[in-house]
Scaffold this motif. Structure first.
Motif, PDB file in Angstrom:
ATOM      1  N   UNK A  56       0.824  -1.201   0.000  1.00  0.00           N
ATOM      2  CA  UNK A  56       0.000   0.000   0.000  1.00  0.00           C
ATOM      3  C   UNK A  56       0.863   1.258   0.000  1.00  0.00           C
ATOM      4  N   UNK A  57       1.913   1.261   0.825  1.00  0.00           N
ATOM      5  CA  UNK A  57       2.807   2.421   0.877  1.00  0.00           C
ATOM      6  C   UNK A  57       3.519   2.629  -0.451  1.00  0.00           C
ATOM      7  N   UNK A  58       3.828   1.547  -1.146  1.00  0.00           N
ATOM      8  CA  UNK A  58       4.454   1.677  -2.461  1.00  0.00           C
ATOM      9  C   UNK A  58       3.503   2.382  -3.428  1.00  0.00           C
ATOM     10  N   UNK A  59       2.231   2.015  -3.397  1.00  0.00           N
ATOM     11  CA  UNK A  59       1.242   2.674  -4.252  1.00  0.00           C
ATOM     12  C   UNK A  59       1.092   4.145  -3.889  1.00  0.00           C
ATOM     13  N   UNK A  60       1.058   4.414  -2.595  1.00  0.00           N
ATOM     14  CA  UNK A  60       0.915   5.794  -2.121  1.00  0.00           C
ATOM     15  C   UNK A  60       2.126   6.615  -2.551  1.00  0.00           C
ATOM     16  N   UNK A  61       3.321   6.086  -2.342  1.00  0.00           N
ATOM     17  CA  UNK A  61       4.540   6.821  -2.720  1.00  0.00           C
ATOM     18  C   UNK A  61       4.677   6.992  -4.221  1.00  0.00           C
ATOM     19  N   UNK A  62       4.261   5.989  -4.988  1.00  0.00           N
ATOM     20  CA  UNK A  62       4.281   6.116  -6.459  1.00  0.00           C
ATOM     21  C   UNK A  62       3.374   7.270  -6.883  1.00  0.00           C
ATOM     22  N   UNK A  63       2.197   7.348  -6.271  1.00  0.00           N
ATOM     23  CA  UNK A  63       1.282   8.441  -6.592  1.00  0.00           C
ATOM     24  C   UNK A  63       1.899   9.783  -6.210  1.00  0.00           C
ATOM     25  N   UNK A  64       2.433   9.884  -5.001  1.00  0.00           N
ATOM     26  CA  UNK A  64       3.003  11.155  -4.541  1.00  0.00           C
ATOM     27  C   UNK A  64       4.160  11.611  -5.437  1.00  0.00           C
ATOM     28  N   UNK A  65       4.973  10.666  -5.882  1.00  0.00           N
ATOM     29  CA  UNK A  65       6.078  11.013  -6.784  1.00  0.00           C
ATOM     30  C   UNK A  65       5.543  11.492  -8.138  1.00  0.00           C
ATOM     31  N   UNK A  66       4.442  10.908  -8.592  1.00  0.00           N
ATOM     32  CA  UNK A  66       3.896  11.268  -9.894  1.00  0.00           C
ATOM     33  C   UNK A  66       3.303  12.677  -9.915  1.00  0.00           C
ATOM     34  N   UNK A  67       2.844  13.140  -8.755  1.00  0.00           N
ATOM     35  CA  UNK A  67       2.264  14.483  -8.705  1.00  0.00           C
ATOM     36  C   UNK A  67       3.261  15.535  -8.201  1.00  0.00           C
ATOM     37  N   UNK A  68       4.452  15.052  -7.874  1.00  0.00           N
ATOM     38  CA  UNK A  68       5.520  15.981  -7.509  1.00  0.00           C
ATOM     39  C   UNK A  68       5.460  16.478  -6.153  1.00  0.00           C
TER      40      UNK A  68
END
Length: 68
Positions: A56-68
């Motif tokens: 779950x944290x990987x998905x959350x961090x992937x999203x956060x990185x994608x939006x900068x």
């Protein structure tokens, strides 16, 4: 970039990054608006829902990185 950890409450995470709602919902956390989710950490919520918190944290961090 917003920093969200396993210890961040669901309420704080959503407040900091509202775009996380679809990620949490797709992971099976359909009670985003329930009162207990506001004070529950991501790790606690993952445990209650039988999810792997690291995935779950990987998905959350992937999203956060994608939006900068």
């Amino acid at each position: 970039m917003v920093k969200i950890t396993k210890d961040t409450t669901i309420g704080d995470a959503i407040q900091a990054a509202p775009g996380l709602v679809p990620i949490l919902m797709s992971a099976g956390m359909h009670c985003i608006g329930c009162p207990s989710s506001i004070g529950e950490s991501i790790e606690e919520a993952a445990m209650v829902h039988g999810l792997d918190v690291d995935d779950l944290m990987e998905s959350i961090n992937d999203y956060l990185e994608s939006v900068g």
